[in-house]
Every structure is written in structure tokens, then in C-alpha cells.
Design a protein around this motif. Structure first.
Motif, PDB file in Angstrom:
ATOM      1  N   GLY A   1     -38.742  54.016   5.940  1.00  0.00           N
ATOM      2  CA  GLY A   1     -39.823  53.225   5.366  1.00  0.00           C
ATOM      3  C   GLY A   1     -40.530  53.893   4.208  1.00  0.00           C
TER       4      GLY A   1
ATOM      5  N   SER B   1     -44.353  49.541   2.812  1.00  0.00           N
ATOM      6  CA  SER B   1     -45.266  48.452   3.193  1.00  0.00           C
ATOM      7  C   SER B   1     -46.481  48.379   2.295  1.00  0.00           C
ATOM      8  CB  SER B   1     -45.714  48.642   4.652  1.00  0.00           C
ATOM      9  OG  SER B   1     -46.364  49.905   4.808  1.00  0.00           O
TER      10      SER B   1
ATOM     11  N   ASP C   1     -45.268  54.690   1.428  1.00  0.00           N
ATOM     12  CA  ASP C   1     -44.749  53.692   2.355  1.00  0.00           C
ATOM     13  C   ASP C   1     -44.345  52.442   1.599  1.00  0.00           C
ATOM     14  OD1 ASP C   1     -45.188  55.358   4.520  1.00  0.00           O
ATOM     15  OD2 ASP C   1     -47.277  54.655   4.741  1.00  0.00           O
TER      16      ASP C   1
END
Length: 519
Positions: A88, A104, A102
Motif C-alpha cells: 500500500g 490511500s 500511502d
């Protein structure tokens, strides 16, 4: 042979981003940039795997160390900055370099695209998706603009220096409201390309005499107003001449019926010259009679038979005086005499002034006129001596008691014999500097020796004599000297007697040997 420790300094530069040399570098040679901290090696691109070249220049060098260009990773990255779990994660660029971030954290706003665009004068508005703010671009000018489709220009825009490489068409009929407007010539009445009248050539009628005028009839594209036109010229020239022997006049006739004359009466057309002459005397007076080829004699009187009556010499003024029967006296001073013969001198010897001011010669002072050679047993010159040709000395020694010696020859040959071999005397041949070690009678030599005869202080300080296969040849002989050091790269070659005068580098220290490679 024994190899001592040495220091290697490779080619370097202290200038950051210094351009690498493009020539004069050997394959595999190292170069270091001390300003950038980068080590380079020169070479080719062959090999497996192929090495990545540096970007300074773009080919021919390879960087060594951590500063790499076009880094290629043969396998995946399993850790970064101490982090081993890269799930990730992605590399994000920051002001301090790449860091792990990250995935995300990536916002949806990253996915942006253009939905439309509008144009107002000088402003291009680009519309984005998801209600994002429009992007306005102000355009004041274009450089090197290429338009592949149609170009429609409306309004009063001004275009400077417009170049059309194809066919430019203008389909609007001229209105005449603006004196600078472009005109579509197809809308003009009474205009045609065929109405452009110009001269294409001419037909020439040459003149045979003055009554026939030479004419050039001009030829045209189209019909000129009031034409065609003809250019008339006159051809006037001389056709012949008549010479009148009584008046010495030449009358020249021209083709226009006129003539002109040239008077030759002042010219002597006869070749008159003297063929001989005789001289007759009555007492001291004489007459010269010259005879010409036209049988007309010329008489010259008043010739006197003058004869030399005496000849004297004045040694105090070095003057010779000649007298004649007419009372004349002719003194002449002599500063030099050539071609004289003296019975008391010997052929082949050089004459000089001896005792009592008399001319004399001797066997040790000779001159050979066939070889232009001067022979002298002893020469004592107190002033400067200049020799324009070569100097050959056959004596046992040559001494030069001078404070400065200048030799133009860049290569001086020692142990030279023009007629035979000097291999026997080559050993111990070299240079000797008297008192070179600073002590009286402490001479310093640079001589050739046979390496098989080499001995030394210890076994570690002397190479094995077994590597020398003989007493002759380049590999079996060397230079020998009593000095312990050699200095190079000094900016001052004068030893002033104090520390710091010699600032070079010692390249050969005592007992050191530089390896010359393999053979």
C-alpha cells in the motif's frame, strides 16, 4: 623486480559539472570531479550486462559510486529507508527527496480531465470535470504556428510577415474603402496577365557601309504602345589609305566617303649607319674620318696623340700618379689591390703583414681555393666569433669556459663516431657534473651501465639480476647516478640557497622503483 609503494593521482577537476574531455583519453582511464564527488571511467558500451553511461557527456564514460544516471534495477525493491513492508505504499517526491507514502492518501482530484474550452480575445479558457475551477490561458502571440486546416480571419486583426508556401486565395471583391486592402484580381475589369508588355529580344540588320544603317528591331511579349521600336546605329570605319612619296602624306579613306591625312615627313625612313673610320696624324694632331653606308663621310678634327710619359708612387699617401706628353697628371689612390703576383710568396698559403711591414706567408696558414678551406694551426680570438657553417673539431678535447651555453639542437648525440661502431665505448657514456653533490671533487654522473653487473645494499633494495638476459639491448642497460631524488613540476628551477626555493614534487625517492608493466 621489487616494487615500492607509489601514489597514483588520476586526472581530476575541481569545477562542479565540468564537461568531460571528448578526446585524448584512453579506454579504461579514470577521471574524478572533486567538485561533484563523482568518479568516471572511460570505455565502450559492450559487455553483458550493458553498463549505464553517464550524462556528462552523453556517451563514452561511466559513473562509479552512488551518483548514478539512468539507474536500472534488475529485481524488485524489497525495502526502502528501513521499511520492509511496502504494501500500500508508493514513492512520493518532496523537497527533500523521495519518501514512502500511502496510496490511500491519493485524493480523487488527481483524476482530472478537460471537458471543454472557450476562446475570448487573447484568453483560452479550459474547463475541467467535477466542477473544478477553469484554467485561463492568456495568449498574446504565436511563434512557428502551423495550421493544417482552413484559417478564417474576421475583424480587424493585423498579421505581420505572413508567409504562404502553398496557394493563397482571396475570394472577396475589393470595395475600395481601404487603400491597403487585398485585391482579388479576378474581380477587376480590363486586367489580364497577358497585358504585361516587355522586350523578349531583337532582330539585328548589320550595316555593310555608311549608306546602310545598322538596325536592331525589338521583339516584345504583347504589343507596346506606339511600337514596335527600332534602334538605329551607324557603322563608320577606315577602308584603306594611299601614301604620296613626294609629299610624305598618307591619306586614309572611310566608308562614309570622308578621309583624313597623316604627315610622315618628320620621320627618317632610311636606315643610315657608320660602316667604318680611319685616323690620320700630322704631328700630335689627328683627324678621324667616319664612313656611312650612304657614302657620306663625317670628319672629326682636333684629335691629339696623347701618350704616357711617366709613372710614380707615393707610399705616404698610397697614391699612384700617371703623366702624359700633353702635360696632364692623373693621380689615383689605392685602398686595395687584387690579382698581384709576388715571387717571394708560396701558392696555397695566406699572405699577412710580417716584420717590417712586409708581406709574408707560412706553411701553417693555408687556403685551398678548390674546397674553399682555410687552414690554421692556432686561433686566438679575443672578441666574438661567428661561424655561419658547420664546425668540425678533430682535437682530443673541447673546452668552453663560459657562464652560459646555448644549444639549439634538441637532441645531442654522445659517444658518436661517424665512421665506425661505438658499442664498446657506450658503457659509462653519459653526463658528468663537476662537484654536483656540493663537495669538492664530488662529481655527479648520469651514465649508461650494464644491469647484469648491478649490486646493492640489501636483497629487498635490488631487483633480481636474473631478469636481465644479457649485457646489450634496451632491456639490459640503464642509467645510473649517485643522486637519491628527482624533482619535477617545480615553478622555480633556481636553488636560492634557502628552504622553499624548490617547490616541485619528488617522483623517485631513494630505493623506489616504478613498475613499467609486463612484457
Amino acid at each position: 623486480m621489487a616494487i615500492r609503494n607509489t601514489r597514483l593521482v588520476i586526472k581530476n577537476s575541481v569545477t562542479p559539472s565540468q564537461t568531460l574531455p571528448s578526446s585524448g583519453i584512453l579506454q579504461g582511464e579514470g577521471l574524478v570531479n572533486l567538485g561533484d564527488g563523482i568518479l568516471f571511467f572511460s570505455g565502450g558500451t559492450a559487455g553483458s550486462p550493458t553498463w549505464v553511461q553517464s550524462d556528462n557527456p552523453t556517451s563514452g564514460y561511466f559513473e562509479v559510486g552512488s551518483n548514478l544516471y539512468q539507474l536500472k534495477i534488475r529485481d524488485k525493491i524489497i525495502s526502502y529507508s528501513g521499511v520492509t513492508n511496502l504494501s500500500g505504499k508508493f514513492l512520493s517526491g518532496t523537497t527533500s527527496g523521495f519518501v514512502l507514502a500511502d496510496i490511500s492518501d491519493i485524493a480523487d482530484s488527481v483524476d482530472s480531465y478537460t471537458t471543454g474550452a472557450t476562446w475570448n480575445p487573447n484568453i483560452l479558457t479550459i474547463e475541467l470535470n467535477n466542477g473544478k475551477p477553469n484554467v485561463n490561458v492568456t495568449i498574446d502571440s504565436f511563434t512557428a504556428l502551423t495550421i493544417n486546416g482552413n484559417l478564417d480571419v474576421t475583424g480587424t486583426e493585423t498579421v505581420n510577415d505572413l508567409t504562404i508556401t502553398g496557394t493563397g486565395l482571396y475570394n472577396t471583391t475589393a470595395t475600395g474603402t481601404n487603400p491597403n486592402e487585398i485585391v482579388n484580381y479576378s474581380s477587376l475589369t480590363g486586367f489580364s496577365l497577358i497585358n504585361d508588355v516587355y522586350v523578349t529580344g531583337n532582330t539585328l540588320t548589320p550595316a555593310t557601309d555608311f549608306t546602310n544603317t545598322q538596325q536592331a528591331l525589338l521583339e516584345y511579349h504583347g504589343t507596346p504602345i506606339g511600337g514596335p521600336y527600332v534602334i538605329d546605329t551607324l557603322d563608320t570605319f577606315t577602308t584603306g589609305g594611299t601614301y604620296d612619296n613626294n609629299t610624305a602624306l598618307i591619306t586614309f579613306d572611310k566608308n562614309d566617303g570622308s578621309n583624313y591625312t597623316v604627315d610622315l615627313s618628320s620621320l627618317d625612313l632610311n636606315d643610315t649607319f657608320v660602316t667604318g673610320g680611319t685616323v690620320s696624324y700630322v704631328g700630335p694632331d689627328g683627324t678621324l674620318t667616319l664612313t656611312r653606308n650612304d657614302n657620306v663621310d663625317i670628319t672629326i678634327t682636333g684629335i691629339t696623340d696623347v701618350a704616357v710619359t711617366g709613372f710614380s708612387y707615393n707610399p705616404s699617401t698610397n697614391t699612384f700618379t700617371i703623366t702624359d706628353n700633353d702635360g696632364g697628371s692623373y693621380p689615383a689612390q689605392f685602398t686595395s689591390v687584387s690579382g698581384l703576383s709576388f715571387s717571394n710568396l708560396t701558392q696555397g698559403r695566406v699572405v699577412y703583414v710580417g716584420t717590417g711591414g712586409l708581406l709574408t706567408d707560412e706553411a701553417g696558414f693555408t687556403y685551398d681555393e678548390n674546397t674553399n678551406t682555410l687552414g690554421v694551426e692556432n686561433i686566438d680570438a679575443s672578441g666574438d666569433v661567428t661561424i655561419q657553417g658547420s664546425l668540425t673539431v678533430f682535437g682530443p678535447s673541447v673546452s668552453a669556459f663560459t657562464s652560459n651555453l646555448y644549444v639549439e639542437d634538441p637532441n645531442i648525440t654522445l659517444n658518436y663516431n661517424p665512421t665506425g661502431s661505438t658499442t664498446v665505448t657506450s658503457v659509462n657514456a653519459g653526463l658528468t657534473i663537476q662537484d654536483g653533490n656540493g663537495v669538492s671533487s664530488g662529481d655527479v654522473n648520469f651514465d649508461i651501465v650494464r644491469m647484469q653487473n648491478l649490486t646493492g645494499l640489501t636483497s629487498n633494495e635490488v631487483p633480481s639480476v636474473s631478469e636481465y638476459t644479457g649485457l646489450t639491448g634496451y632491456a639490459n642497460r640503464g642509467f645510473i647516478t649517485q643522486l637519491n631524488d628527482i624533482i619535477i613540476r617545480s615553478t622555480d628551477v633556481t636553488d636560492g640557497g634557502s628552504a622553499g626555493d624548490i617547490n616541485g614534487v619528488r617522483v623517485l625517492a631513494e630505493f623506489d622503483i616504478l613498475s613499467g608493466g609486463f612484457y
